[in-house]
Design a protein around this motif. Structure first.
Motif, PDB file in Angstrom:
ATOM      1  N   ASN A   4      -0.762  10.030  10.596  1.00  0.00           N
ATOM      2  CA  ASN A   4      -1.192   8.784   9.951  1.00  0.00           C
ATOM      3  C   ASN A   4      -2.552   8.394  10.512  1.00  0.00           C
ATOM      4  O   ASN A   4      -2.772   8.477  11.722  1.00  0.00           O
ATOM      5  N   LEU A   5      -3.453   7.979   9.633  1.00  0.00           N
ATOM      6  CA  LEU A   5      -4.823   7.705  10.068  1.00  0.00           C
ATOM      7  C   LEU A   5      -5.251   6.276   9.757  1.00  0.00           C
ATOM      8  O   LEU A   5      -5.133   5.822   8.609  1.00  0.00           O
ATOM      9  N   LEU A 137      -7.515   6.698  14.633  1.00  0.00           N
ATOM     10  CA  LEU A 137      -6.293   6.518  15.411  1.00  0.00           C
ATOM     11  C   LEU A 137      -5.106   7.032  14.606  1.00  0.00           C
ATOM     12  O   LEU A 137      -4.975   6.736  13.417  1.00  0.00           O
ATOM     13  N   ASP A 138      -4.247   7.803  15.268  1.00  0.00           N
ATOM     14  CA  ASP A 138      -3.084   8.398  14.607  1.00  0.00           C
ATOM     15  C   ASP A 138      -1.900   7.440  14.699  1.00  0.00           C
ATOM     16  O   ASP A 138      -1.011   7.590  15.538  1.00  0.00           O
ATOM     17  N   THR A 139      -1.904   6.421  13.838  1.00  0.00           N
ATOM     18  CA  THR A 139      -0.823   5.438  13.791  1.00  0.00           C
ATOM     19  C   THR A 139      -0.798   4.797  12.417  1.00  0.00           C
ATOM     20  O   THR A 139      -1.816   4.771  11.717  1.00  0.00           O
ATOM     21  N   SER A 140       0.359   4.295  12.027  1.00  0.00           N
ATOM     22  CA  SER A 140       0.459   3.548  10.771  1.00  0.00           C
ATOM     23  C   SER A 140       0.552   2.048  11.039  1.00  0.00           C
ATOM     24  O   SER A 140       0.644   1.251  10.100  1.00  0.00           O
ATOM     25  N   SER A 244      -3.110   0.678   0.194  1.00  0.00           N
ATOM     26  CA  SER A 244      -4.031  -0.380  -0.233  1.00  0.00           C
ATOM     27  C   SER A 244      -4.890  -0.875   0.927  1.00  0.00           C
ATOM     28  O   SER A 244      -5.914  -1.526   0.713  1.00  0.00           O
ATOM     29  N   GLU A 245      -4.480  -0.591   2.185  1.00  0.00           N
ATOM     30  CA  GLU A 245      -5.286  -0.983   3.353  1.00  0.00           C
ATOM     31  C   GLU A 245      -6.268   0.110   3.762  1.00  0.00           C
ATOM     32  O   GLU A 245      -6.872   0.025   4.827  1.00  0.00           O
ATOM     33  N   LEU A 246      -6.388   1.144   2.948  1.00  0.00           N
ATOM     34  CA  LEU A 246      -7.266   2.290   3.239  1.00  0.00           C
ATOM     35  C   LEU A 246      -6.804   3.049   4.487  1.00  0.00           C
ATOM     36  O   LEU A 246      -7.577   3.464   5.340  1.00  0.00           O
ATOM     37  N   GLN A 247      -5.485   3.173   4.600  1.00  0.00           N
ATOM     38  CA  GLN A 247      -4.911   4.064   5.605  1.00  0.00           C
ATOM     39  C   GLN A 247      -4.496   5.360   4.920  1.00  0.00           C
ATOM     40  O   GLN A 247      -4.189   5.366   3.724  1.00  0.00           O
ATOM     41  N   LEU A 248      -4.500   6.434   5.683  1.00  0.00           N
ATOM     42  CA  LEU A 248      -4.007   7.723   5.188  1.00  0.00           C
ATOM     43  C   LEU A 248      -2.707   8.027   5.929  1.00  0.00           C
ATOM     44  O   LEU A 248      -2.709   8.139   7.164  1.00  0.00           O
ATOM     45  N   ARG A 249      -1.622   8.118   5.198  1.00  0.00           N
ATOM     46  CA  ARG A 249      -0.311   8.345   5.810  1.00  0.00           C
ATOM     47  C   ARG A 249       0.274   9.678   5.339  1.00  0.00           C
ATOM     48  O   ARG A 249      -0.155  10.241   4.347  1.00  0.00           O
TER      49      ARG A 249
END
Length: 297
Positions: A4-5, A137-140, A244-249
């Motif tokens: 998760n990025l 950062l590798d977190t959700s 929608s928060e521009l995270q990559l999971r």
């Protein structure tokens, strides 16, 4: 590595050497919780070797690893012990403990139970690309990301970061891709999506392992539901879920990434080289698909 990025852009005025980063992190190494300590956090060697470096460089990419340990104290057990102590006080004195005394009993009981509590550890990969000015950062969890970013900003003089921000919001872009069935160049839409109503009902529709090129999905969007998550594949190399928060999971590197590598090509250096080699190309393409970065990036 990198499931998760959460992605940040490093401000251009910051510069540091790997040695300077190492020295800064060495001031806050991870240590396990003490007997009555509820939480502990700090930096551990990314390679997993005792007394190893806290900042590692692989092909110009810097890797750090953050570790947090918490003691698990069930609320029911704490409440039961406090109740027992309060009952004993009432029996001995003939009065019930007041609000202030009950709070003191709770604090006292917590300290009594902490040495016996189970501990839970969680680590997080932190990747700095000094050339591209990226912090990943590798977190959700945005809360956990904020905690680590705050520690980095405090530890590294002059470091300033901001979340990656694009001209088009991910939600608007995802709605367009689904409604028009036109994914951005280099990407394909996969079979997972979440749509959420913006009104008071907060109605949610989820599709899993389901084709999304159907009228039903378009009807939901026409009715005002907006995508909060959408599964995509980039260049037949990396699949992920955009939020929608521009995270990559749920980031997954596909078989094409590993073509030409041998079964014994694993290990820390190979894993970092492969992952960062793909992500350093994917992240700009995601930003471009969303209209490019704001702030003149």
């Amino acid at each position: 590595m990198f499931a998760n990025l959460i992605i940040y852009r490093i401000a251009p005025q910051w510069s540091a050497t790997l040695d300077q980063v190492e020295q800064a992190l060495a001031k806050a190494p991870f240590a396990e919780c003490g007997a009555t300590q509820e939480k502990s956090a700090g930096w551990v060697p990314p390679r997993g070797e005792a007394h190893g470096a806290l900042a590692e460089a692989v092909g110009g990419q810097w890797m750090l690893r953050f570790m947090a340990e918490t003691k698990v104290l069930p609320g029911s057990a704490l409440a039961r012990k406090v109740k027992e102590k309060a009952a004993r006080i009432e029996q001995e004195t003939g009065r019930k403990p007041g609000k202030k005394e009950t709070k003191e009993l709770k604090d006292e009981t917590r300290l009594d139970l902490l040495p016996m509590a189970l501990t839970k550890q969680a680590s997080m990969w932190v990747w700095i690309d000094p050339a591209a000015r990226l912090l990943v950062l590798d977190t959700s969890s945005q809360g956990r990301a904020d905690e680590v970013v705050t520690l980095l900003v405090e530890a590294l003089p002059g470091l300033s970061v901001s979340l990656l921000h694009t001209q088009t919001s991910p939600q608007a872009a995802m709605a367009h891709w689904l409604k028009e069935q036109e994914p951005p160049v280099g990407f394909t839409v996969d079979r997972e999506c979440e749509l959420k109503s913006a009104d008071e009902s907060k109605a949610v529709v989820r599709y899993a392992r389901h084709p999304l090129d159907i009228e039903e999905v378009q009807a939901h969007i026409d009715a005002g539901k907006l995508p909060t998550r959408l599964a995509l594949t980039w260049d037949d190399r990396v699949s992920f879920v955009l939020t929608s928060e521009l995270q990559l999971r749920k980031v997954q590197f596909l078989d094409t990434v590993f073509e030409g590598t041998k079964a014994d090509d694993g290990g820390f250096d190979a894993d970092v080289a492969i992952a960062t080699g793909e992500l350093v190309k994917l992240i700009p393409d995601v930003a471009e698909a969303l209209g490019g970065e704001t702030g003149g990036q």
